[in-house]
Design a protein around this motif. Structure first.
Motif, PDB file in Angstrom:
ATOM      1  N   SER A 175       0.826  -1.203   0.000  1.00 12.27           N
ATOM      2  CA  SER A 175       0.000   0.000   0.000  1.00 12.27           C
ATOM      3  C   SER A 175       0.861   1.254   0.000  1.00 12.27           C
ATOM      4  N   TRP A 176       1.935   1.233   0.811  1.00 13.02           N
ATOM      5  CA  TRP A 176       2.829   2.384   0.838  1.00 13.02           C
ATOM      6  C   TRP A 176       3.520   2.573  -0.513  1.00 13.02           C
ATOM      7  N   LEU A 179       1.019   4.086  -2.901  1.00  9.56           N
ATOM      8  CA  LEU A 179       0.800   5.499  -2.587  1.00  9.56           C
ATOM      9  C   LEU A 179       1.964   6.357  -3.076  1.00  9.56           C
ATOM     10  N   GLY A 182       1.611   6.702  -6.769  1.00  7.55           N
ATOM     11  CA  GLY A 182       0.534   7.639  -7.066  1.00  7.55           C
ATOM     12  C   GLY A 182       0.964   9.082  -6.879  1.00  7.55           C
ATOM     13  N   ALA A 183       1.707   9.330  -5.799  1.00  3.94           N
ATOM     14  CA  ALA A 183       2.182  10.694  -5.548  1.00  3.94           C
ATOM     15  C   ALA A 183       3.140  11.151  -6.646  1.00  3.94           C
ATOM     16  N   SER A 186       1.164  11.796  -9.830  1.00  8.82           N
ATOM     17  CA  SER A 186       0.403  13.038  -9.710  1.00  8.82           C
ATOM     18  C   SER A 186       1.297  14.257  -9.888  1.00  8.82           C
ATOM     19  N   ALA A 233      -2.019   7.919 -11.408  1.00  7.36           N
ATOM     20  CA  ALA A 233      -2.045   8.268  -9.981  1.00  7.36           C
ATOM     21  C   ALA A 233      -3.337   7.789  -9.326  1.00  7.36           C
ATOM     22  N   THR A 234      -4.459   7.981 -10.022  1.00  6.73           N
ATOM     23  CA  THR A 234      -5.740   7.529  -9.475  1.00  6.73           C
ATOM     24  C   THR A 234      -5.761   6.018  -9.311  1.00  6.73           C
ATOM     25  N   VAL A 237      -3.635   4.991  -6.289  1.00  6.60           N
ATOM     26  CA  VAL A 237      -4.307   5.252  -5.006  1.00  6.60           C
ATOM     27  C   VAL A 237      -5.411   4.228  -4.752  1.00  6.60           C
ATOM     28  N   ALA A 240      -3.797   1.071  -3.736  1.00  7.96           N
ATOM     29  CA  ALA A 240      -3.290   1.129  -2.358  1.00  7.96           C
ATOM     30  C   ALA A 240      -4.415   0.900  -1.352  1.00  7.96           C
ATOM     31  N   VAL A 241      -5.568   1.536  -1.607  1.00  8.79           N
ATOM     32  CA  VAL A 241      -6.709   1.358  -0.700  1.00  8.79           C
ATOM     33  C   VAL A 241      -7.204  -0.084  -0.739  1.00  8.79           C
TER      34      VAL A 241
END
Length: 260
Positions: A175-176, A179, A182-183, A186, A233-234, A237, A240-241
């Protein structure tokens, strides 16, 4: 040859702790099968009594997180038969903790029953003389070794085992990673988006058709790249969720009788 034996025994002890550390690292990365393989290797090496307890406890925790509750109970019992008051070496969910305590209560009950059946026991179940059962609380044994814990070799590893929890779930490493991806995507999309706007302004202020077409084409390419980065990026994320939700062990309360 006799002089080499202590060195070999010392090396074997170090190998056991090394395998246990690797098993914990794989467990934190949710690589449960690899963690169990490391513990299997550790079990095949010469071990101290405290290391046997630690291997059984870690194996039980991993089996519980995998949903193999019967195997987890057997591993917990194996550890408790060596040391009844032992504590779990890692931070676990309440579901696993309650199951472990249920197994401790069962082991204590078996201990009390075995004391009553031993020759020389009194009416209240206490032993007379030097009779002792096979299942013994560690508190009644002088100089009983403490179970080997990650902090005995590397204090930072024990802190890592606690992990980060959100809404009662541990956040997996994946997940990290997602993320972070994604960052980064973005940020890249933002750069290309700003570049597209700048190029579009240049196209509007172009002095001739050639500059207008060239700048407009660059603006379109930058806008397309920005849209792709925002889409990536979407997706990262969302991934990750989803990874956190489906892979992070939930802290689900269970009945006192144990998990099913």
């Amino acid at each position: 040859m006799l002089a080499a034996l202590p060195l070999r025994a010392h090396g074997a002890e170090g190998d056991v702790q090394r395998e246990i550390k690797e098993a914990i690292r794989f467990y934190e990365d949710l690589e449960y099968e690899l963690a169990l393989e490391r513990l299997k290797r550790a079990s095949s090496l010469p071990q101290e009594a405290n290391e046997k307890v630690s291997i059984a406890l870690l194996r039980g925790i991993i089996q519980a997180d995998m949903g193999r509750w019967e195997a987890a109970r057997q591993d917990f019992q194996a550890a408790l038969q060596h040391q009844l008051d032992v504590q779990l070496p890692l931070s676990v969910s309440p579901k696993v903790s309650r199951e472990f305590e249920a197994q401790r209560a069962q082991a204590a009950k078996l201990l009390a029953e075995s004391q009553k059946d031993l020759p020389g026991s009194t009416a209240d179940g206490k032993l007379s003389g030097g009779a002792r059962p096979g299942l013994m609380p560690a508190a009644n044994v002088k100089d009983a070794p403490e179970p080997w814990a990650p902090g005995a070799v590397d204090g930072d590893l024990a802190k890592t085992s606690e992990g980060v929890r959100i809404a009662g779930r541990r956040v997996p490493t994946m997940s990290w990673v997602l993320l972070g991806v994604g960052a980064a995507a973005s940020g890249t999309g933002t750069v290309f988006g700003l570049s597209s706007r700048s190029q579009l302004e240049d196209a509007r202020s172009a002095a001739n058709d050639t500059d207008l077409i060239r700048n407009h084409s660059k603006a379109a390419d930058s806008a397309r790249t920005a849209n792709l980065m925002f889409g990536a990026a979407t997706a990262a994320v969302v991934g990750a969720v989803a990874t956190w939700f489906f892979m992070g062990p939930a802290e689900t309360p269970v009945a006192a009788g144990g998990a099913q």
